[in-house]
Write an enzyme that holds these catalytic residues in place. Structure first.
Site, PDB file in Angstrom:
ATOM      1  N   TYR A 166       0.823  -1.206   0.000  1.00  0.00           N
ATOM      2  CA  TYR A 166       0.000   0.000   0.000  1.00  0.00           C
ATOM      3  C   TYR A 166       0.862   1.262   0.000  1.00  0.00           C
ATOM      4  O   TYR A 166       0.444   2.302  -0.496  1.00  0.00           O
ATOM      5  CB  TYR A 166      -0.895   0.047   1.247  1.00  0.00           C
ATOM      6  CG  TYR A 166      -2.214  -0.672   1.126  1.00  0.00           C
ATOM      7  CD1 TYR A 166      -2.274  -2.020   0.789  1.00  0.00           C
ATOM      8  CD2 TYR A 166      -3.408   0.005   1.374  1.00  0.00           C
ATOM      9  CE1 TYR A 166      -3.490  -2.673   0.699  1.00  0.00           C
ATOM     10  CE2 TYR A 166      -4.626  -0.651   1.291  1.00  0.00           C
ATOM     11  CZ  TYR A 166      -4.657  -1.987   0.945  1.00  0.00           C
ATOM     12  OH  TYR A 166      -5.863  -2.635   0.870  1.00  0.00           O
ATOM     13  N   LYS A 216       3.726 -15.161   2.778  1.00  0.00           N
ATOM     14  CA  LYS A 216       3.949 -15.903   1.538  1.00  0.00           C
ATOM     15  C   LYS A 216       5.463 -16.065   1.426  1.00  0.00           C
ATOM     16  O   LYS A 216       6.107 -15.618   0.471  1.00  0.00           O
ATOM     17  CB  LYS A 216       3.351 -15.110   0.359  1.00  0.00           C
ATOM     18  CG  LYS A 216       3.320 -15.847  -0.965  1.00  0.00           C
ATOM     19  CD  LYS A 216       2.270 -16.946  -1.044  1.00  0.00           C
ATOM     20  CE  LYS A 216       2.398 -17.710  -2.350  1.00  0.00           C
ATOM     21  NZ  LYS A 216       1.481 -18.865  -2.442  1.00  0.00           N
ATOM     22  N   ASP A 220      -2.334 -18.239   0.990  1.00  0.00           N
ATOM     23  CA  ASP A 220      -3.336 -18.979   0.200  1.00  0.00           C
ATOM     24  C   ASP A 220      -3.974 -20.076   1.061  1.00  0.00           C
ATOM     25  O   ASP A 220      -5.192 -20.291   1.030  1.00  0.00           O
ATOM     26  CB  ASP A 220      -2.726 -19.545  -1.092  1.00  0.00           C
ATOM     27  CG  ASP A 220      -1.374 -20.214  -0.892  1.00  0.00           C
ATOM     28  OD1 ASP A 220      -0.810 -20.135   0.219  1.00  0.00           O
ATOM     29  OD2 ASP A 220      -0.873 -20.829  -1.856  1.00  0.00           O
ATOM     30  N   ASP A 225      -6.089  -7.092   4.476  1.00  0.00           N
ATOM     31  CA  ASP A 225      -7.263  -6.475   3.861  1.00  0.00           C
ATOM     32  C   ASP A 225      -8.162  -7.560   3.282  1.00  0.00           C
ATOM     33  O   ASP A 225      -9.368  -7.603   3.539  1.00  0.00           O
ATOM     34  CB  ASP A 225      -6.801  -5.508   2.755  1.00  0.00           C
ATOM     35  CG  ASP A 225      -7.973  -4.870   2.035  1.00  0.00           C
ATOM     36  OD1 ASP A 225      -8.913  -4.431   2.712  1.00  0.00           O
ATOM     37  OD2 ASP A 225      -7.946  -4.826   0.788  1.00  0.00           O
ATOM     38  N   ASP A 284     -11.893  -9.306   4.974  1.00  0.00           N
ATOM     39  CA  ASP A 284     -13.176  -9.262   4.258  1.00  0.00           C
ATOM     40  C   ASP A 284     -13.748 -10.666   4.176  1.00  0.00           C
ATOM     41  O   ASP A 284     -14.939 -10.894   4.394  1.00  0.00           O
ATOM     42  CB  ASP A 284     -13.003  -8.711   2.835  1.00  0.00           C
ATOM     43  CG  ASP A 284     -13.388  -7.235   2.732  1.00  0.00           C
ATOM     44  OD1 ASP A 284     -13.278  -6.528   3.754  1.00  0.00           O
ATOM     45  OD2 ASP A 284     -13.802  -6.800   1.637  1.00  0.00           O
TER      46      ASP A 284
END
Ligand code: IPM
Ligand code: MN
Length: 354
Positions: free
Chosen positions: A142, A189, A221, A245, A249
């Site tokens: 970001y 990751k 993942d 983020d 959600d």
């Protein structure tokens, strides 16, 4: 106690849902004899339209001078469909996070007994699920270097983390885990990304300092899959900005509605309390949006910004009672749906009558 708030309603449904949270905050302040003082500030598309920037200096000063910030939502479709827009409402949110030093976004994921049948997951999978996702909020892709080259035909965003940034968020993760069920899942990751390998390296160095906590490492993942398969296996999850983020959600919908989950963004300066959902422009002005995530964000505000646990608990109790009584908005209603303001009024009245 004196409670000095900055209130930033923002865009879309922001003003309506913040109104409801304010009603509840006022009821709580009155009940517990707190002196409440609040001022409104501009942010998001609303601020762009009025003063040309999404996080004006005046709003920043207001936040800096307040004890806590109650935030609605930002975002407007007129910017989403225009990739060439020079200023975007989201930049306001990012600027606020950066300037207030809000490096940690705390998103509790809890289910509500009366809503379990609304979850896309089977009851037995989701019943009792209760974990906290801690999302790093001022670093990563970001905020890393971004741009275009080759005459605009190549674009890049960079994920950058420093050791200090990783350490402070992991420390918070461990502190949460110590107070809860003593399990910390570090999501990364590390099989692909160098920044993730730094996260894992730092976590491995810190883990021995928290012998009571089990540290678990999980690729993002895999985490995405485990959240819907075994949500009850998580206690505290900590991860970088963009992974957080996306995963939060995902986690929010297992509770039955995206409109239910609150968050606290904490760090160096004034903390910000906001629902995790967005500005839901399709519903703006219709008095149908679910105000519960914002009302629960106000509960977190009492607890985190002021250490007022009883006040926070009363708000949670009132929210649970509203659901049990069927006083809920259309997203979760079975029979008659109630409006945004009816839900806010009911919860505020419950608090006042208690
Ligand atoms: C959130 C939102 C923001 C984010 C957007 C609006 C910039 O999705 O708070 O989760 O990506 O952080
Ligand atoms: Mn998001």
């Amino acid at each position: 106690m004196k409670l000095k708030l900055a209130v930033l309603p923002g865009d879309g449904i922001g003003p309506e849902i913040v109104d409801q949270a304010l009603k509840v905050v006022k009821a709580v302040a009155e009940k517990f004899n707190h002196e409440l003082e609040y001022k409104f500030g501009l942010t998001g598309a609303t601020a762009i339209d009025q003063v040309g920037e999404p996080y004006p200096e005046e709003t920043h000063q207001l936040c800096m001078q307040s004890d806590a910030v109650l935030f609605g939502a930002i975002g407007d479709p007129k910017f989403d469909n225009n990739p060439k827009a020079k200023v975007r409402p989201e930049q306001g949110l990012l600027a606020m996070r950066k300037k207030l030093g809000l490096y940690a976004n705390i998103r509790p994921v809890e289910t509500f007994e009366s809503l379990l049948h609304k979850s896309p997951l089977r009851r037995e999978l989701v019943e009792g699920a209760n974990f906290v996702a801690i999302r790093e909020l001022t670093g990563g892709i970001y905020f890393g270097e971004k741009g275009r080259k080759d005459d605009g035909n190549t674009a890049f965003d960079t994920c950058t983390y420093t050791r200090a940034e990783v350490e402070r968020i992991l420390k918070l993760g461990y502190e949460f885990a110590m107070k809860r069920n003593k399990k910390l899942t570090v999501v990364d990751k590390a099989n692909v990304l160098e920044s993730s390998r730094l996260w894992r390296e730092v976590a491995q160095e810190m883990a021995p300092n928290y012998p009571d906590v089990t540290t678990e490492y999980m690729f993002v993942d895999n985490a995405a899959m485990q959240i819907i398969q075994w949500p009850k296996n998580f206690d505290v999850m900590v991860t970088e900005n963009m992974f957080g983020d996306i995963l939060t959600d995902e986690a929010s919908v297992i509770t039955g509605s995206l409109g239910l989950l609150p968050s606290a963004s904490i760090g160096i300066h004034t903390s910000v309390f906001e629902p995790i959902h967005g500005s839901y422009p399709q519903a703006a002005g219709k008095n149908i949006a679910n105000p519960v995530a914002t009302i629960l964000s106000a509960a977190m505000m009492f607890e985190y910004a002021f250490g007022l646990m009883e006040e926070g608990a009363l708000i949670r109790e009132a929210v649970a009672a509203s659901m049990a009584a069927g006083v809920v908005t259309v997203d979760i209603a079975e029979g008659k749906a109630h409006s945004t303001s009816e839900v806010g009024d009911w919860i505020a009245a419950y608090v006042a009558a208690k």
